[in-house]
Design an enzyme around this catalytic site. Structure first.
Site, PDB file in Angstrom:
ATOM      1  N   ARG A 147       5.170   0.397   7.739  1.00 14.72           N
ATOM      2  CA  ARG A 147       3.731   0.186   7.837  1.00 14.72           C
ATOM      3  C   ARG A 147       3.493  -1.145   8.532  1.00 14.72           C
ATOM      4  NH1 ARG A 147      -0.775  -0.682   3.036  1.00 14.72           N
ATOM      5  NH2 ARG A 147      -0.343  -2.877   3.442  1.00 14.72           N
ATOM      6  N   TYR A 159      -6.117  -8.816   3.934  1.00 14.34           N
ATOM      7  CA  TYR A 159      -5.427  -8.146   2.838  1.00 14.34           C
ATOM      8  C   TYR A 159      -4.280  -7.289   3.392  1.00 14.34           C
ATOM      9  CZ  TYR A 159      -4.564  -5.169  -1.157  1.00 14.34           C
ATOM     10  OH  TYR A 159      -3.951  -4.511  -2.190  1.00 14.34           O
ATOM     11  N   ASP A 223      -2.746   1.068   7.542  1.00 15.62           N
ATOM     12  CA  ASP A 223      -3.716   1.258   6.455  1.00 15.62           C
ATOM     13  C   ASP A 223      -5.012   0.533   6.818  1.00 15.62           C
ATOM     14  OD1 ASP A 223      -5.044   1.501   4.045  1.00 15.62           O
ATOM     15  OD2 ASP A 223      -3.349   0.850   2.810  1.00 15.62           O
ATOM     16  N   HIS A 225      -7.651   0.609   4.767  1.00 11.59           N
ATOM     17  CA  HIS A 225      -8.227   0.170   3.493  1.00 11.59           C
ATOM     18  C   HIS A 225      -9.709   0.511   3.313  1.00 11.59           C
ATOM     19  CE1 HIS A 225      -4.680  -1.682   1.930  1.00 11.59           C
ATOM     20  NE2 HIS A 225      -4.498  -2.375   3.026  1.00 11.59           N
ATOM     21  N   GLU A 249      -4.156   5.488   7.472  1.00 10.80           N
ATOM     22  CA  GLU A 249      -4.472   5.683   6.049  1.00 10.80           C
ATOM     23  C   GLU A 249      -5.860   5.139   5.694  1.00 10.80           C
ATOM     24  OE1 GLU A 249      -1.494   3.767   3.697  1.00 10.80           O
ATOM     25  OE2 GLU A 249      -2.811   3.572   1.965  1.00 10.80           O
ATOM     26  N   GLU A 275      -5.243   7.348  -2.382  1.00  9.74           N
ATOM     27  CA  GLU A 275      -4.629   6.484  -3.399  1.00  9.74           C
ATOM     28  C   GLU A 275      -5.629   6.146  -4.505  1.00  9.74           C
ATOM     29  OE1 GLU A 275      -3.367   3.296  -0.753  1.00  9.74           O
ATOM     30  OE2 GLU A 275      -4.745   1.949  -1.755  1.00  9.74           O
ATOM     31  N   ARG A 296      -2.220  10.975  -0.842  1.00  3.10           N
ATOM     32  CA  ARG A 296      -1.719   9.657  -1.246  1.00  3.10           C
ATOM     33  C   ARG A 296      -1.659   9.437  -2.759  1.00  3.10           C
ATOM     34  NH1 ARG A 296       0.807   6.006   0.225  1.00  3.10           N
ATOM     35  NH2 ARG A 296      -0.575   4.207   0.199  1.00  3.10           N
ATOM     36  N   GLU A 352       5.817   5.728  -0.235  1.00  2.00           N
ATOM     37  CA  GLU A 352       5.630   4.291  -0.009  1.00  2.00           C
ATOM     38  C   GLU A 352       6.586   3.523  -0.918  1.00  2.00           C
ATOM     39  OE1 GLU A 352       1.712   2.915  -0.950  1.00  2.00           O
ATOM     40  OE2 GLU A 352       2.034   0.939  -0.053  1.00  2.00           O
ATOM     41  N   TRP A 415     -13.531  -1.713   0.761  1.00  2.38           N
ATOM     42  CA  TRP A 415     -12.141  -2.058   0.840  1.00  2.38           C
ATOM     43  C   TRP A 415     -11.538  -1.475   2.070  1.00  2.38           C
ATOM     44  CZ3 TRP A 415      -7.722  -3.983  -0.988  1.00  2.38           C
ATOM     45  CH2 TRP A 415      -7.897  -4.953  -1.973  1.00  2.38           C
TER      46      TRP A 415
HETATM   47  O1  KDG Z   1      -3.972  -1.843  -6.257  1.00  6.53           O
HETATM   48  C1  KDG Z   1      -4.364  -1.545  -4.965  1.00  6.53           C
HETATM   49  C2  KDG Z   1      -3.215  -1.724  -4.013  1.00  6.53           C
HETATM   50  O2  KDG Z   1      -2.095  -1.129  -4.533  1.00  6.53           O
HETATM   51  C3  KDG Z   1      -3.504  -1.101  -2.692  1.00  6.53           C
HETATM   52  O3  KDG Z   1      -4.541  -1.773  -2.083  1.00  6.53           O
HETATM   53  C4  KDG Z   1      -2.304  -1.127  -1.819  1.00  6.53           C
HETATM   54  O4  KDG Z   1      -3.484   0.069  -0.130  1.00  6.53           O
HETATM   55  C5  KDG Z   1      -2.435  -0.170  -0.701  1.00  6.53           C
HETATM   56  C6  KDG Z   1      -1.242   0.553  -0.285  1.00  6.53           C
HETATM   57  O5  KDG Z   1      -1.389   1.422   0.559  1.00  6.53           O
HETATM   58  O6  KDG Z   1      -0.190   0.282  -0.823  1.00  6.53           O
HETATM   59 MG    MG Z   2      -3.362   1.921   0.968  1.00  3.78          MG
END
Ligand code: KDG
Ligand code: MG
Length: 415
Positions: A147, A159, A223, A225, A249, A275, A296, A352, A415
């Site tokens: 990633r 982040y 990602d 987010h 993602e 996720e 996810r 992952e 996010w």
């Molecule tokens: O707790 C949230 C994180 O695990 C997340 O933001 C991490 O996006 C993430 C990922 O793909 O691992």
């Molecule tokens: Mg993620």
């Protein structure tokens, strides 16, 4: 074989984890992960106050019935706290069943469909040279899927990007962390500034540079987010098509399933989402209408092995594969469960793998092993985790939060 007792163990060996330990009247012990990053004590309280008292005296083998009893019986369905608590019970009961059978858990889930589970690691850098170092380190360690996250010019921190110090040391087998840690220990969440236009301008040039330096063979992931509108996400997917991503993602906020239709219509870049989903219902349209390519949801947040397998069986009808969430906030118990299920699933895609700290590995003693770019769960009966409760007790809970994003005008952003 009856459940004799259940204990909730909260420990913080570098970060917080919630583990459920179930003991049967025959003395068999099973573990389940119920860690919910930044909201750990809500799950611990849900388990202690509302679930543990219902478990004593139940048939430890009746996994499906216990799942339905906790899911339907509560009246209040779904939600991350409830589903993490159910996941912890479900996983612990699968661990017990496999130990009683004397088999590694994947054998009870249908046996191995492959030799190991392909995993992806996290390479990141505040700039391109730092990112290249991080990619090189992953390749040296044997990762075949990576990633890619980078800093964005004009933003102080992003982040998912490890600080330079953290990024410059360590590796999958070493004692020092090389990944970023999603949560930070503090009384209040840190606040970060976000700028979508700057991000969208920058990301394609990063993938162009990575492909130019490392060639076409590595699987590359990214990602977003949940930070983009559908049309911004469509634009990003299109602009990344020349770099042949394994997946893009969480491009839009996950609760609006319709948004993915817009993205899908504009780009052939494969999409992964879920996720933050915790039940098959969150995927109802996404799967049936084939709006995504990878699921996810991790076992830890989506009701356990029983319900993630249900999601994946539904997804299999539409050629959609697994890509279970595996950050450090999924404990080694949750990761072990994912690797057992992943080994057995026909429609496994990728797992992952953010490497846990040495402290965490000492507390949980996982049996899974990384080699040749993949994870194997090990051959011991059950999940293959050995929680050291005395050591766990030396790491009390510490408040920690994920950061909050604000746009330049001060508005709280997705996010
Ligand atoms: O707790 C949230 C994180 O695990 C997340 O933001 C991490 O996006 C993430 C990922 O793909 O691992
Ligand atoms: Mg993620």
């Amino acid at each position: 074989m009856l459940i004799e007792r259940a204990d909730v163990i909260v420990t913080s060996p570098g970060r917080n984890f919630v583990t459920l330990k179930i003991t049967t009247d025959d003395g068999v012990i099973g573990y389940g992960d119920g860690t919910l990053n930044g909201r750990e004590l809500a799950v611990a309280g849900y388990l202690t106050d509302h679930v543990v008292p219902l478990l004593t005296g139940r048939d430890a083998h009746a996994i499906e019935d216990t799942w339905q009893y906790l899911y339907r019986g509560a009246y209040w369905r779904r939600g991350p706290v409830t589903m993490a608590a159910i996941a912890a019970v479900d996983t612990a009961l699968w661990d017990i069943k496999a130990k009683v059978a004397g088999l590694p858990l994947y054998q009870l889930l249908g046996g191995a469909s492959r030799e190991r589970c392909l995993v992806y690691g996290h390479a990141s850098g505040t700039d391109i040279p730092e990112l290249f170092d991080s990619v090189r380190r992953h390749l040296d360690e044997g990762f075949r899927a990576i990633r890619i996250q980078t800093g964005v010019p004009g933003l102080d921190s992003v982040y998912g990007v490890a600080s330079s110090a953290a990024a410059s040391v360590g590796g999958a087998g070493s004692n020092t962390r090389y990944d970023y840690e999603p949560a930070r220990r503090s009384a209040l969440p840190a606040e970060e500034t976000w700028d979508t236009r700057a991000y969208l301008r920058h990301v394609p040039s990063v993938f162009e540079a990575v492909r130019g330096e490392f060639g076409d063979d590595i699987a590359l992931l990214h990602d977003a987010h949940h930070r983009l509108t559908p049309i911004q996400a469509a634009k990003l997917g299109k602009s990344l098509e020349p770099y042949d991503l394994f997946w893009l993602e969480d491009v839009t906020p996950a609760e609006n399933q319709e948004a993915l239709r817009w993205v899908r219509h504009h780009t052939t870049t494969p999409l992964a989402i879920g996720e933050v989903f915790n039940s098959v219902w969150d995927y109802q349209h996404l799967i049936r209408e084939q709006l995504i390519d990878y699921v996810r949801s991790p076992i830890t947040h989506a009701g356990g092995i029983t319900s993630v397998r249900r999601i994946m069986d539904y997804a299999a009808m539409y050629q959609i594969k697994s890509g279970m969430h595996g950050p450090t906030d999924v404990s080694p118990v949750g990761l072990a469960a994912a690797v057992h299920l992943g080994l057995a699933l026909h429609n496994f895609g990728i797992q992952e793998y953010m490497v846990h700290s040495e402290q965490t590995r000492e507390v949980f003693g996982p049996a899974y092993e990384f080699a040749h770019g993949g994870l194997r769960p090990g051959e011991e009966p059950g999940l293959g985790v050995h929680l050291d409760e005395d050591l766990a007790a030396t790491y009390p809970y510490e408040r920690a939060y994920l950061p909050v994003n604000r746009l330049r005008d001060g508005t709280v952003h997705d996010w």
